[in-house]
Scaffold this active site. Structure first.
Site, mmCIF file in Angstrom:
data_model
loop_
_atom_site.group_PDB
_atom_site.id
_atom_site.type_symbol
_atom_site.label_atom_id
_atom_site.label_comp_id
_atom_site.label_asym_id
_atom_site.label_seq_id
_atom_site.Cartn_x
_atom_site.Cartn_y
_atom_site.Cartn_z
ATOM 1 N N LEU A 138 0.866 -1.171 0.000
ATOM 2 C CA LEU A 138 0.000 0.000 0.000
ATOM 3 C C LEU A 138 0.902 1.221 0.000
ATOM 4 O O LEU A 138 1.976 1.214 0.611
ATOM 5 C CB LEU A 138 -0.899 0.024 1.248
ATOM 6 N N ASP A 139 0.482 2.282 -0.671
ATOM 7 C CA ASP A 139 1.261 3.505 -0.675
ATOM 8 C C ASP A 139 1.399 4.041 0.744
ATOM 9 O O ASP A 139 0.575 3.754 1.622
ATOM 10 C CB ASP A 139 0.599 4.565 -1.558
ATOM 11 N N LYS A 140 2.413 4.850 0.970
ATOM 12 C CA LYS A 140 2.710 5.399 2.292
ATOM 13 C C LYS A 140 1.466 5.975 2.970
ATOM 14 O O LYS A 140 1.202 5.715 4.140
ATOM 15 C CB LYS A 140 3.786 6.481 2.174
#
Length: 323
Positions: A138-140
């Protein structure tokens, strides 16, 4: 320190006449096809006592296949005591609810303080699994559910399930602009031709499919539920921007504040300070990689996302004639 692996099997009648790499995939399903093929070409596989480095070599039932290989230790990362929100855990897998701001894997600019460092502290034995068992990211600043493999067999099966689109991932998002109906986006995604840190819909990109439906409509925003068929980098963010409905807070892909006319100061301020993409991995469903049991988890909508929805609902209520 490397790990030494020794495996022995006799070729069954069901593999008679098959290629060596195909037979190994059936005999040793806990290891990926690419790993097995590498072991063959590197000389780690013997057939009836003779090294065979040709994946296409045919095997005959009754032959004895032996594997003797060393798995080199990957780059060591530091274990760090970072709190994890664990939703589920057993001997094979771990499901976590990732908060915003937590990077999944160390990289340029983020050498530590990541989910990987936290996993090494929580489960030290996971350092024997490539990428500490991380099979998807998952993106930051995206919140929500991720599954992690605690063993090599679990990782092998989860990666295969991901590739076969057998893992269901559902998301919540708030995008800019009113949308009237759901649909799907089937557009390839690859590196942006000029902005190398961005992704984009490009003709030579990898296939990417996103399904979406409208959960709730507001004056100038839409609450969506989305389901991924594929897992390209930034897929939902790129696909929604492609539709000219970028996610709220996603400055990278054009999600600058777009408040409806006559919005309250509270909504204006909140949209300006909402500095992450309004995206949450809300549900994860899969067959357990070892037992085969169908399992599903839900992660509650995070507080900042809930507040955003409440303010948008209040704005809609205050302007009933704008629907």
């Amino acid at each position: 320190m490397s790990e030494h692996i020794e495996l022995t099997e006799t070729v069954p009648d069901s593999c008679n006449g098959k290629r060596l790499d195909q037979a190994l995939a059936e005999l040793f399903p806990d290891y990926s096809r690419s790993r097995l093929k590498t072991w063959i070409t590197d000389g780690g596989v013997s057939v009836d006592g003779n090294v065979c480095n040709k994946p296409r070599e045919k095997v005959i039932s009754g032959m004895v296949i032996e594997i003797a290989v060393e798995i080199a230790e990957e780059k060591r990362f530091q274990a760090q005591a970072i709190e994890l929100n664990i939703v589920y855990e057993d001997d094979d897998i771990l499901v976590i609810n990732k908060p915003a701001g937590l990077v999944v894997h160390p990289g340029a600019g983020t050498p530590d303080g990541t989910l990987l460092n936290a996993l090494l502290h929580h489960c030290p034995a996971i350092d024997q699994v490539p990428r500490a068992g991380i099979v998807h990211r998952l993106d930051k600043d995206t919140t929500g559910l991720m599954v992690v493999a605690k063993t090599l067999p679990a990782q092998t099966h989860l990666v295969a399930a991901m590739q076969e689109r057998e893992i269901t991932r559902e998301y919540e998002a708030v995008c800019n602009g009113p949308m009237t109906a759901g649909g799907h986006i089937d557009e390839p995604i690859g590196r942006h031709p000029t902005k190398r840190t961005h992704m984009a819909v490009v003709a030579i990109g990898k296939p990417a499919v996103t399904h979406y439906r409208v959960a709730e409509r507001f004056r100038n925003h839409t609450h969506l539920r989305l389901r991924l068929e594929t897992g390209r980098t930034h897929q939902i963010r790129v696909h929604m921007a492609y539709l000219r409905h970028p996610l709220v807070g996603d400055i990278t892909y054009g999600g600058r504040p777009r408040p409806p006319q006559g919005a309250s100061q509270e909504l204006l301020d909140y949209l300006r300070q909402f500095k992450r993409q309004a995206l949450h991995a809300a549900r994860l469903s899969l067959h357990h990689p070892i037992t085969g049991e169908w399992m599903s988890w839900d992660a509650p909508t995070p507080p900042d996302f809930v507040t955003l929805l409440e303010l948008l609902r209040a704005d809609r209520k205050a302007h009933p004639n704008d629907d």
